[in-house]
Design a protein around this motif. Structure first.
Motif, PDB file in Angstrom:
ATOM      1  N   LEU A 123       0.831  -1.209   0.000  1.00  0.00           N
ATOM      2  CA  LEU A 123       0.000   0.000   0.000  1.00  0.00           C
ATOM      3  C   LEU A 123       0.864   1.257   0.000  1.00  0.00           C
ATOM      4  CD1 LEU A 123      -2.708   1.439   0.120  1.00  0.00           C
ATOM      5  CD2 LEU A 123      -2.703   1.113   2.600  1.00  0.00           C
ATOM      6  N   ALA A 124       1.944   1.242   0.786  1.00  0.00           N
ATOM      7  CA  ALA A 124       2.835   2.407   0.828  1.00  0.00           C
ATOM      8  C   ALA A 124       3.417   2.705  -0.549  1.00  0.00           C
ATOM      9  CB  ALA A 124       3.959   2.188   1.845  1.00  0.00           C
ATOM     10  N   MET A 125       3.761   1.645  -1.278  1.00  0.00           N
ATOM     11  CA  MET A 125       4.362   1.829  -2.602  1.00  0.00           C
ATOM     12  C   MET A 125       3.324   2.252  -3.645  1.00  0.00           C
ATOM     13  SD  MET A 125       7.673   1.351  -2.309  1.00  0.00           S
ATOM     14  CE  MET A 125       7.484   2.226  -0.747  1.00  0.00           C
ATOM     15  N   ILE A 126       2.051   1.918  -3.411  1.00  0.00           N
ATOM     16  CA  ILE A 126       0.972   2.309  -4.315  1.00  0.00           C
ATOM     17  C   ILE A 126       0.593   3.783  -4.127  1.00  0.00           C
ATOM     18  CG2 ILE A 126      -1.499   1.986  -4.801  1.00  0.00           C
ATOM     19  CD1 ILE A 126      -1.165  -0.987  -4.207  1.00  0.00           C
ATOM     20  N   CYS A 127       0.706   4.274  -2.890  1.00  0.00           N
ATOM     21  CA  CYS A 127       0.237   5.622  -2.557  1.00  0.00           C
ATOM     22  C   CYS A 127       0.804   6.676  -3.510  1.00  0.00           C
ATOM     23  CB  CYS A 127       0.630   6.002  -1.127  1.00  0.00           C
ATOM     24  SG  CYS A 127      -0.355   5.187   0.132  1.00  0.00           S
ATOM     25  N   GLY A 128      -0.070   7.445  -4.091  1.00  0.00           N
ATOM     26  CA  GLY A 128       0.357   8.547  -4.949  1.00  0.00           C
ATOM     27  C   GLY A 128       0.760   8.141  -6.348  1.00  0.00           C
ATOM     28  N   THR A 129       0.627   6.849  -6.675  1.00  0.00           N
ATOM     29  CA  THR A 129       1.012   6.398  -8.023  1.00  0.00           C
ATOM     30  C   THR A 129      -0.211   6.195  -8.905  1.00  0.00           C
ATOM     31  OG1 THR A 129       0.877   3.996  -7.673  1.00  0.00           O
ATOM     32  CG2 THR A 129       2.887   5.110  -6.920  1.00  0.00           C
ATOM     33  N   ALA A 187      -3.989   8.662  15.104  1.00  0.00           N
ATOM     34  CA  ALA A 187      -4.333   9.847  15.894  1.00  0.00           C
ATOM     35  C   ALA A 187      -3.691  11.090  15.292  1.00  0.00           C
ATOM     36  CB  ALA A 187      -3.886   9.662  17.345  1.00  0.00           C
ATOM     37  N   ARG A 188      -2.416  10.972  14.901  1.00  0.00           N
ATOM     38  CA  ARG A 188      -1.714  12.130  14.326  1.00  0.00           C
ATOM     39  C   ARG A 188      -2.364  12.632  13.057  1.00  0.00           C
ATOM     40  NH1 ARG A 188       4.820  12.808  14.493  1.00  0.00           N
ATOM     41  NH2 ARG A 188       4.399  14.086  12.666  1.00  0.00           N
ATOM     42  N   SER A 189      -2.925  11.705  12.276  1.00  0.00           N
ATOM     43  CA  SER A 189      -3.456  12.094  10.962  1.00  0.00           C
ATOM     44  C   SER A 189      -4.976  12.216  10.955  1.00  0.00           C
ATOM     45  CB  SER A 189      -2.995  11.087   9.908  1.00  0.00           C
ATOM     46  OG  SER A 189      -3.367   9.776  10.300  1.00  0.00           O
ATOM     47  N   GLY A 190      -5.597  12.033  12.125  1.00  0.00           N
ATOM     48  CA  GLY A 190      -7.046  12.202  12.189  1.00  0.00           C
ATOM     49  C   GLY A 190      -7.835  11.060  11.560  1.00  0.00           C
ATOM     50  N   ILE A 191      -7.215   9.877  11.458  1.00  0.00           N
ATOM     51  CA  ILE A 191      -7.894   8.708  10.896  1.00  0.00           C
ATOM     52  C   ILE A 191      -8.423   7.855  12.053  1.00  0.00           C
ATOM     53  CG2 ILE A 191      -7.487   6.507   9.694  1.00  0.00           C
ATOM     54  CD1 ILE A 191      -5.387   8.001   7.980  1.00  0.00           C
ATOM     55  N   PRO A 192      -9.719   7.499  12.040  1.00  0.00           N
ATOM     56  CA  PRO A 192     -10.228   6.633  13.113  1.00  0.00           C
ATOM     57  C   PRO A 192      -9.523   5.271  13.107  1.00  0.00           C
ATOM     58  CG  PRO A 192     -12.046   7.674  11.913  1.00  0.00           C
ATOM     59  CD  PRO A 192     -10.795   7.935  11.123  1.00  0.00           C
ATOM     60  N   HIS A 239       4.019   7.161   6.302  1.00  0.00           N
ATOM     61  CA  HIS A 239       3.782   7.403   4.870  1.00  0.00           C
ATOM     62  C   HIS A 239       2.313   7.187   4.494  1.00  0.00           C
ATOM     63  CE1 HIS A 239       5.064   7.909   0.726  1.00  0.00           C
ATOM     64  NE2 HIS A 239       4.474   6.790   0.387  1.00  0.00           N
ATOM     65  N   VAL A 240       1.761   6.028   4.845  1.00  0.00           N
ATOM     66  CA  VAL A 240       0.408   5.734   4.357  1.00  0.00           C
ATOM     67  C   VAL A 240      -0.646   6.627   5.019  1.00  0.00           C
ATOM     68  CG1 VAL A 240       0.981   3.349   3.708  1.00  0.00           C
ATOM     69  CG2 VAL A 240      -0.120   3.788   5.909  1.00  0.00           C
ATOM     70  N   THR A 241      -0.476   6.946   6.294  1.00  0.00           N
ATOM     71  CA  THR A 241      -1.505   7.783   6.930  1.00  0.00           C
ATOM     72  C   THR A 241      -1.519   9.188   6.319  1.00  0.00           C
ATOM     73  OG1 THR A 241      -0.005   8.260   8.783  1.00  0.00           O
ATOM     74  CG2 THR A 241      -1.644   6.514   9.107  1.00  0.00           C
ATOM     75  N   GLN A 242      -0.370   9.655   5.826  1.00  0.00           N
ATOM     76  CA  GLN A 242      -0.355  10.947   5.140  1.00  0.00           C
ATOM     77  C   GLN A 242      -1.118  10.885   3.810  1.00  0.00           C
ATOM     78  OE1 GLN A 242       2.150  13.944   5.228  1.00  0.00           O
ATOM     79  NE2 GLN A 242       2.066  13.787   7.431  1.00  0.00           N
ATOM     80  N   HIS A 243      -1.201   9.684   3.250  1.00  0.00           N
ATOM     81  CA  HIS A 243      -1.860   9.536   1.939  1.00  0.00           C
ATOM     82  C   HIS A 243      -3.323   9.110   2.068  1.00  0.00           C
ATOM     83  CE1 HIS A 243       1.372   9.905  -1.145  1.00  0.00           C
ATOM     84  NE2 HIS A 243       2.174   9.603  -0.143  1.00  0.00           N
ATOM     85  N   LEU A 244      -3.783   8.798   3.276  1.00  0.00           N
ATOM     86  CA  LEU A 244      -5.107   8.187   3.426  1.00  0.00           C
ATOM     87  C   LEU A 244      -6.134   9.103   4.097  1.00  0.00           C
ATOM     88  CD1 LEU A 244      -4.195   4.500   4.404  1.00  0.00           C
ATOM     89  CD2 LEU A 244      -4.937   5.357   2.172  1.00  0.00           C
ATOM     90  N   SER A 245      -5.910  10.403   4.033  1.00  0.00           N
ATOM     91  CA  SER A 245      -6.908  11.278   4.649  1.00  0.00           C
ATOM     92  C   SER A 245      -8.228  11.082   3.918  1.00  0.00           C
ATOM     93  CB  SER A 245      -6.465  12.734   4.585  1.00  0.00           C
ATOM     94  OG  SER A 245      -6.347  13.126   3.246  1.00  0.00           O
ATOM     95  N   GLY A 246      -9.301  11.026   4.664  1.00  0.00           N
ATOM     96  CA  GLY A 246     -10.603  10.828   4.041  1.00  0.00           C
ATOM     97  C   GLY A 246     -11.113   9.402   4.096  1.00  0.00           C
TER      98      GLY A 246
END
Lengths: 274, 274
Positions: free
Chosen positions: A168-174, A242-247, A203-210
């Motif tokens: 998933l980390a490698m997929i993020c943003g691609t 918690a840092r990224s606001g993801i439940p 990395h992934v939590t920065q890409h998964l907002s929403g």
């Protein structure tokens, strides 16, 4: 009768694995397995070069006589062919289940992004090698036969996906990244140091907002480090959520092991895709 | 006289390392080293918890009596404090060099994004432990003293940056990512399998469209795998550059070793920052 085409978009399996899985499938009169010969090809790290793996995957996906595509094994390599595979898929691919996990998550993600077929996270033929691997293989065969469509981690209310954390980390943003807004995202990892797991969560939590929330599968076979990391996997997941606001939504029964459960991408079968 | 504040935003060094580096610095009358006691703190994996590492970094960066901040060691952890560190930096940080590499690249990237000070990739105090480590430490001391500002890989024509490949991959798409349009991007890696290097190149090249080109540092200490990958690092870099339309510009003299050269971020000193 469900006809199941098996190919290896990453690394190869042996004919012995195919034989053992075929023997188990004999107990499923509703399933007919077709191992593509590319499953046993070798080219350096890969199950044949990119062209061979792409061609086999497209033969399986575009074959009107097949009902599902089952990925034989992960390892590494699906990312090299995923974009082209999705671009070259025909109408015949639209109705198929695509089942795998680990490195083949690159394909599940790309298919989900493109809205092609039904990507499903679950055990692969190679899992027969594990302790309890028969049960894992039976779980996928039952799903492929249409027994247990709503089993396991399918979510009736909110769409879900499941990924290996590194994948998933490698997929993020691609170009392979699906829109996961509103989704429950489940992640698992194997054979990574906890500091690397922490870094991947950054990395992934920065890409998964929403997303609707994150569930944590098993983080297994963590190598010994020269010193303890100082936090367990659940603390790591909770911290970055918690840092990224993801439940943070608790644990998920997935991982690189025989208990690895089936997770159909999207909503459970029968519910409308949102 | 250049006063150099040393802190450890990731993992700790020992007092013995500080003593050896201090002894070498005695040969640089233009340099005065100030090891922050946090360099030797321990908290699980880290050189003190996030609050302690952040506080030490800010003390060093915001101290009007200091001319430069030298990161003692990488490891893992700078990403956890980088965004907050940059947010809390005062005007006193603006004129300082920040020197390090490997995991501390998270900070170099965040500083470069924020336009704070002069981020520079180069050897750290911990490198004294390597074969030839004295030369590596001397290289950084000379740079910090202002001897050799235009040495090594500084680029007069096009701005450059240098990163550990995994660190850059984890920065991509996050709040720490600088705009690297038009930049020559140099990457190096250590102790990763070649399949993982290939996977990282997939990820970073998807995030680096618009860069001037990529240069490949050393990919060292590659672990043995159960089978050969089938491609050398340069082939991997060339492959992903070609796929993503990024010019491959050849090798770069950087890596996790004593020969690791100085790469000031941006244009060489004396040239205008674009």
């Amino acid at each position: 009768m469900k006809k199941i085409a098996i190919c290896a978009p990453s690394t190869p399996i042996t004919p012995g694995i195919a034989e053992r899985v075929t023997a188990i499938a004999a107990g499923f009169p509703g399933a007919e397995l077709h191992f593509h010969p590319q499953c046993f090809a070798e080219d350096g790290h890969f199950a044949g070069d990119d062209e061979a793996r792409l061609a086999a995957l497209l033969e399986c996906a575009n074959d009107p006589g097949m009902d599902a595509v089952w990925f034989a094994k992960g390892g590494y390599g699906a990312n090299r062919i995923a974009a082209q595979a999705v671009a070259d898929m025909a109408e015949e691919a639209a109705g198929k289940v695509f089942l795998g996990y680990s490195d083949t998550g690159f394909l599940l993600g790309a298919l989900y992004r493109a809205g092609i077929g039904r990507p499903v996270h679950g055990p692969m033929p190679v899992d027969i090698r594990r302790d309890g691997g028969e049960a894992a293989v039976r779980r996928s065969l039952a799903f492929l036969c249409g027994e247990g469509q709503d089993a396991d981690l399918a979510l009736a209310q909110r769409p879900g996906v499941a990924f290996n954390l590194m994948t998933l980390a490698m997929i993020c943003g691609t170009e392979l990244m699906p829109d996961l807004s509103g989704h429950v995202v489940m992640v698992e990892e194997v054979a990574e140091h906890l500091y690397a797991v922490d870094r991947l969560f950054f990395h992934v939590t920065q890409h998964l907002s929403g997303i609707a929330g994150l569930r944590l599968g098993r983080i297994s076979d963590v190598p010994e480090n020269d010193r303890p990391f100082g936090a367990e996997p659940e603390e790591i997941a909770r911290y970055w959520c918690a840092r990224s606001g993801i439940p943070y939504l608790g644990s998920a029964d997935i991982g690189h092991d025989s208990a690895n459960k089936i997770v159909p991408f999207g909503l459970a079968t029968g519910a409308a895709r949102s």
